[in-house]
Scaffold this motif. Structure first.
Motif, PDB file in Angstrom:
ATOM      1  N   TYR A 226       1.019  -1.118  -0.250  1.00 55.48           N
ATOM      2  CA  TYR A 226       0.180   0.002  -0.100  1.00 55.48           C
ATOM      3  C   TYR A 226       0.197   0.966  -0.067  1.00 55.48           C
ATOM      4  CZ  TYR A 226      -3.775   3.861   1.551  1.00 55.48           C
ATOM      5  OH  TYR A 226      -3.922   4.621   1.928  1.00 55.48           O
ATOM      6  N   ASP A 227       1.475   0.773   0.798  1.00 55.19           N
ATOM      7  CA  ASP A 227       2.629   2.195   1.039  1.00 55.19           C
ATOM      8  C   ASP A 227       4.600   1.783   1.351  1.00 55.19           C
ATOM      9  OD1 ASP A 227       3.902   4.403   0.797  1.00 55.19           O
ATOM     10  OD2 ASP A 227       2.354   6.033   1.839  1.00 55.19           O
ATOM     11  N   PHE A 228       5.534   2.820   0.708  1.00 56.93           N
ATOM     12  CA  PHE A 228       6.449   2.316   1.536  1.00 56.93           C
ATOM     13  C   PHE A 228       7.328   3.884   1.303  1.00 56.93           C
ATOM     14  CE2 PHE A 228       6.679   3.172  -3.424  1.00 56.93           C
ATOM     15  CZ  PHE A 228       8.171   3.947  -3.501  1.00 56.93           C
ATOM     16  N   ARG A 229       8.326   3.269   2.166  1.00 63.29           N
ATOM     17  CA  ARG A 229       9.158   4.459   2.454  1.00 63.29           C
ATOM     18  C   ARG A 229      11.169   3.743   1.991  1.00 63.29           C
ATOM     19  NH1 ARG A 229       5.747   6.506   1.864  1.00 63.29           N
ATOM     20  NH2 ARG A 229       4.570   7.841   3.277  1.00 63.29           N
ATOM     21  N   VAL A 230      12.166   4.191   0.855  1.00 64.51           N
ATOM     22  CA  VAL A 230      13.440   4.635   1.486  1.00 64.51           C
ATOM     23  C   VAL A 230      13.810   4.704   2.033  1.00 64.51           C
ATOM     24  CG1 VAL A 230      15.146   4.230  -0.290  1.00 64.51           C
ATOM     25  CG2 VAL A 230      13.110   3.894  -1.422  1.00 64.51           C
ATOM     26  N   TYR A 231      14.913   4.136   3.035  1.00 60.04           N
ATOM     27  CA  TYR A 231      15.321   4.044   4.275  1.00 60.04           C
ATOM     28  C   TYR A 231      17.559   5.017   3.265  1.00 60.04           C
ATOM     29  CZ  TYR A 231      19.189   4.081   7.921  1.00 60.04           C
ATOM     30  OH  TYR A 231      19.932   4.201   9.069  1.00 60.04           O
ATOM     31  N   GLU A 232      16.675   5.887   4.286  1.00 60.16           N
ATOM     32  CA  GLU A 232      17.649   7.074   3.702  1.00 60.16           C
ATOM     33  C   GLU A 232      18.620   7.516   4.977  1.00 60.16           C
ATOM     34  OE1 GLU A 232      15.682  10.988   2.293  1.00 60.16           O
ATOM     35  OE2 GLU A 232      14.181  10.025   2.431  1.00 60.16           O
ATOM     36  N   GLY A 233      19.779   6.871   5.700  1.00 59.67           N
ATOM     37  CA  GLY A 233      20.672   7.295   6.244  1.00 59.67           C
ATOM     38  C   GLY A 233      19.891   7.408   7.936  1.00 59.67           C
ATOM     39  N   LYS A 234      20.616   7.235   8.731  1.00 59.01           N
ATOM     40  CA  LYS A 234      20.423   7.844   9.991  1.00 59.01           C
ATOM     41  C   LYS A 234      20.389   9.173  10.766  1.00 59.01           C
ATOM     42  CE  LYS A 234      24.711   7.006  12.510  1.00 59.01           C
ATOM     43  NZ  LYS A 234      25.575   5.765  13.517  1.00 59.01           N
ATOM     44  N   ASP A 235      20.468   9.970   9.589  1.00 53.36           N
ATOM     45  CA  ASP A 235      20.915  11.035  10.223  1.00 53.36           C
ATOM     46  C   ASP A 235      19.508  11.801   9.342  1.00 53.36           C
ATOM     47  OD1 ASP A 235      21.528  10.708   7.158  1.00 53.36           O
ATOM     48  OD2 ASP A 235      23.027  12.123   7.119  1.00 53.36           O
ATOM     49  N   LYS A 236      19.106  11.161   8.501  1.00 51.10           N
ATOM     50  CA  LYS A 236      17.744  12.428   8.086  1.00 51.10           C
ATOM     51  C   LYS A 236      16.499  12.061   9.019  1.00 51.10           C
ATOM     52  CE  LYS A 236      14.615  12.901   4.920  1.00 51.10           C
ATOM     53  NZ  LYS A 236      14.357  14.139   4.267  1.00 51.10           N
ATOM     54  N   GLN A 237      16.144  13.320   9.052  1.00 53.83           N
ATOM     55  CA  GLN A 237      15.100  13.307  10.333  1.00 53.83           C
ATOM     56  C   GLN A 237      13.739  13.741   9.887  1.00 53.83           C
ATOM     57  OE1 GLN A 237      15.957  14.273  13.601  1.00 53.83           O
ATOM     58  NE2 GLN A 237      17.912  13.742  13.053  1.00 53.83           N
ATOM     59  N   LEU A 238      12.727  12.126  10.003  1.00 53.45           N
ATOM     60  CA  LEU A 238      11.573  12.444   9.586  1.00 53.45           C
ATOM     61  C   LEU A 238      10.520  12.987  10.307  1.00 53.45           C
ATOM     62  CD1 LEU A 238       9.265  11.072   7.293  1.00 53.45           C
ATOM     63  CD2 LEU A 238       9.768   8.886   9.162  1.00 53.45           C
ATOM     64  N   GLU A 239       9.753  13.599   9.948  1.00 57.58           N
ATOM     65  CA  GLU A 239       8.726  14.943  10.775  1.00 57.58           C
ATOM     66  C   GLU A 239       7.490  14.648  10.344  1.00 57.58           C
ATOM     67  OE1 GLU A 239       9.311  15.445  14.302  1.00 57.58           O
ATOM     68  OE2 GLU A 239      11.485  15.727  14.136  1.00 57.58           O
ATOM     69  N   PRO A 240       6.773  12.685  10.350  1.00 57.66           N
ATOM     70  CA  PRO A 240       5.193  13.225   9.906  1.00 57.66           C
ATOM     71  C   PRO A 240       4.087  14.312  10.278  1.00 57.66           C
ATOM     72  CG  PRO A 240       5.867  11.541  11.031  1.00 57.66           C
ATOM     73  CD  PRO A 240       7.026  11.747  10.971  1.00 57.66           C
ATOM     74  N   PRO A 241       3.736  14.375   9.516  1.00 56.17           N
ATOM     75  CA  PRO A 241       2.267  14.724  10.733  1.00 56.17           C
ATOM     76  C   PRO A 241       1.564  14.950  11.632  1.00 56.17           C
ATOM     77  CG  PRO A 241       2.406  15.320   7.938  1.00 56.17           C
ATOM     78  CD  PRO A 241       3.351  14.152   8.188  1.00 56.17           C
TER      79      PRO A 241
ATOM     80  N   SER B 224      12.287   7.240  15.652  1.00 56.53           N
ATOM     81  CA  SER B 224      12.383   6.902  14.793  1.00 56.53           C
ATOM     82  C   SER B 224      11.764   6.024  13.845  1.00 56.53           C
ATOM     83  CB  SER B 224      13.854   6.868  14.045  1.00 56.53           C
ATOM     84  OG  SER B 224      14.743   6.131  14.952  1.00 56.53           O
ATOM     85  N   SER B 225      11.894   5.007  14.817  1.00 60.85           N
ATOM     86  CA  SER B 225      10.630   3.446  14.171  1.00 60.85           C
ATOM     87  C   SER B 225       9.190   4.239  14.640  1.00 60.85           C
ATOM     88  CB  SER B 225      11.358   2.156  15.324  1.00 60.85           C
ATOM     89  OG  SER B 225      10.820   2.949  16.029  1.00 60.85           O
ATOM     90  N   GLY B 226       8.613   4.393  15.188  1.00 64.43           N
ATOM     91  CA  GLY B 226       7.643   5.281  15.631  1.00 64.43           C
ATOM     92  C   GLY B 226       7.319   5.979  14.639  1.00 64.43           C
ATOM     93  N   LYS B 227       8.316   6.933  14.185  1.00 58.86           N
ATOM     94  CA  LYS B 227       7.613   8.251  13.665  1.00 58.86           C
ATOM     95  C   LYS B 227       7.390   7.238  11.894  1.00 58.86           C
ATOM     96  CE  LYS B 227      10.182  11.928  15.377  1.00 58.86           C
ATOM     97  NZ  LYS B 227      10.923  13.308  15.642  1.00 58.86           N
TER      98      LYS B 227
END
Length: 487
Positions: free
Chosen positions: A250-265, A273-276
């Motif tokens: 249904y959806d996917f994300r490609v891992y961009e490295g541990k320095d990538k800060q993911l901030e979903p709305p 990070s795993s929860g995000k």
């Protein structure tokens, strides 16, 4: 484990299957290929409207049908985008390297959509008919001979298209030291296109799961991951949300490295990070009553609480050192088959003794058990563990269906392998939709063969037989022939 060194080229994959060397002799003067290779000829109208011409080392400007698209934007026509960007990249390369093999007169001909479809069909067919080396598909040796490939495209042309395959404008990429640098900019339009289409075209069933997939790659790459329990172990990692029943992604994300800060709305800032990652993938399905299953990499008490507030319940194994997990339950001694549980409002924490201690966190289940048939008779197993074993494997099922037909080959360029994988992932999702919409859908292999046939022979039906002199002369009927006398 990650290799944080920067770079996009592989050191170990120096004999790449996808990228031809600069020498023309290595491409055409093979011992297996003594007949001249055929080139695809396009009509004069197509060449005049869709491409540039190369005359005696002079390159005219490529006429693009699309404007330059920013990598973060979703392309309207994916195939036209790929063709335009590949032609632009080839022009830039030839302009900057006028003495290159590709800059010689008539060596590179601009790509058009119809030819790219043939190229894509041949690439996908390599997953159905596997050979050790790329040149075997064009070999005239009767042991390896496949007349399909040489009848529609020469090996030189195929390797050239793969050499200049591009999905975005490199000049628009920010420098590496810029805070906004995107490590996936080379395939960002492809990721945006497929991730949006996957979620638009299909609504998954009640039970969904999130797990990781790995695209094998051993070269130097900053985002490369090591996962010991995966078959490939080293490669580019994808986080995938899949339906359990069919394996639909249904959806996917490609891992961009541990320095990538993911901030979903809408996601709490204190979430790990795993929860995000989970929040980012599941958020389009909030308030619809889905049951989510995850493994101990993602499971945490704050995540499950906030998912429950979004009317999305979850179940997963958990690590005993997770913050908030009751240590009193961890220290409880149990015998085989026994369980102990504690509840905090909507969250159930459970420990079950099997061959080892199993710890589960769930906002779906109660402290009940189900009787199942084991190797040594009937056994009592907690409902949460029974359901976890049954509904967690959506991503694994997806990988199992795709693995026998993987068309990716060794390459120095990671983004080419990922792009081919995404095309195959789209084909499997298409098969799931087709299977749901018809009573007799057939096997996944039959579905892929139909797509490959349509891509290669898009202008008409496939021929019943493809005759080749290299093989036909070995078993054909021979008759004496008398040359008529002159006059």
């Amino acid at each position: 484990m990650t290799d944080e060194s920067s770079g996009e080229h592989s050191v170990s994959d120096t004999d790449s299957e996808y990228d031809p060397v600069e020498s023309i002799s290595s491409l055409t003067d093979s011992e297996e290929e003594k007949t001249p290779e055929k080139r695809i000829r396009h009509s004069e109208e197509q060449q005049a409207t869709t491409s540039n011409e190369i005359h005696h080392g002079e390159v005219t400007e490529v006429v693009s049908t699309n404007d330059v698209i920013h990598p973060d934007e979703e392309p309207k026509d994916l195939l036209n985008l790929i063709v335009d960007q590949s032609n632009r990249y080839a022009q830039q390369y030839i302009t900057n390297n006028p003495n290159s093999y590709y800059a010689r007169p008539f060596e590179w001909k601009p790509l058009i959509v119809e030819e790219f479809k043939i190229f894509l069909g041949l690439t996908l067919n390599m997953g159905l008919t596997k050979k050790n080396v790329l040149r075997s598909y064009w070999s005239t040796n009767p042991i390896h001979h496949m007349p399909l490939y040489s009848s529609v495209m020469s090996r030189t042309r195929y390797t050239m298209i793969m050499r200049f395959l591009s999905f975005t404008e490199s000049s628009m990429c920010l420098p590496r030291n810029d805070p906004g640098y995107d490590k996936l900019y080379k395939i960002r339009p492809l990721i945006n296109f497929f991730s949006k289409k996957f979620s638009q075209l299909y609504t998954p069933d009640k039970h969904i799961s999130i797990d990781e997939s790995l695209i094998h790659f051993t070269g130097r790459l900053g985002i490369k991951q090591y996962i010991p329990n995966k078959r490939s172990r080293y490669g580019v990692k994808l986080y995938k949300l899949c339906e359990r029943a069919t394996g639909y992604t249904y959806d996917f994300r490609v891992y961009e490295g541990k320095d990538k800060q993911l901030e979903p709305p809408g996601c709490p800032t204190y979430m790990g990070s795993s929860g995000k990652i989970v929040w980012d993938l599941v958020s389009p399905l909030f308030h619809q009553g889905y049951h989510l299953y995850v493994d101990n990499f993602y499971t945490s008490l704050p995540l499950f609480r906030h998912l429950y507030l979004q009317q999305t319940v979850a179940c997963g194994t958990i690590r005993v050192n997770r913050k908030g997990f009751p240590q009193r339950l961890v220290n409880t001694k149990l015998k085989n088959g026994e369980l102990a549980s504690m509840r905090n409002e909507e969250i159930l924490a459970l420990k079950w003794k099997d061959k080892r201690d199993v710890y589960v966190l769930s906002s779906i289940h109660k402290e009940t058990s189900v009787e199942i048939q084991g190797r040594q008779g009937l056994v009592q197993k907690p409902d949460c563990i029974h359901d976890y074993n049954q509904f967690m494997g959506g991503v694994d099922f997806n990988d199992q269906m795709m693995q026998p037909y993987r068309a990716t080959r060794r390459s120095r360029f990671w983004y080419k392998k990922v792009s081919i994988y995404l095309f195959q992932l789209a084909i499997y999702n298409s098969f799931v939709i087709y299977h749901k919409s018809t009573e007799r859908s057939g096997a996944f292999l039959d579905f892929q063969e139909a797509i490959v046939t349509e891509l290669i022979y898009h202008e008409g039906s496939a021929p019943d037989n493809i005759y080749s002199d290299a093989v036909g002369r070995l078993h054909g009927r021979h008759f004496p022939y008398t040359d008529p006398l002159p006059g």
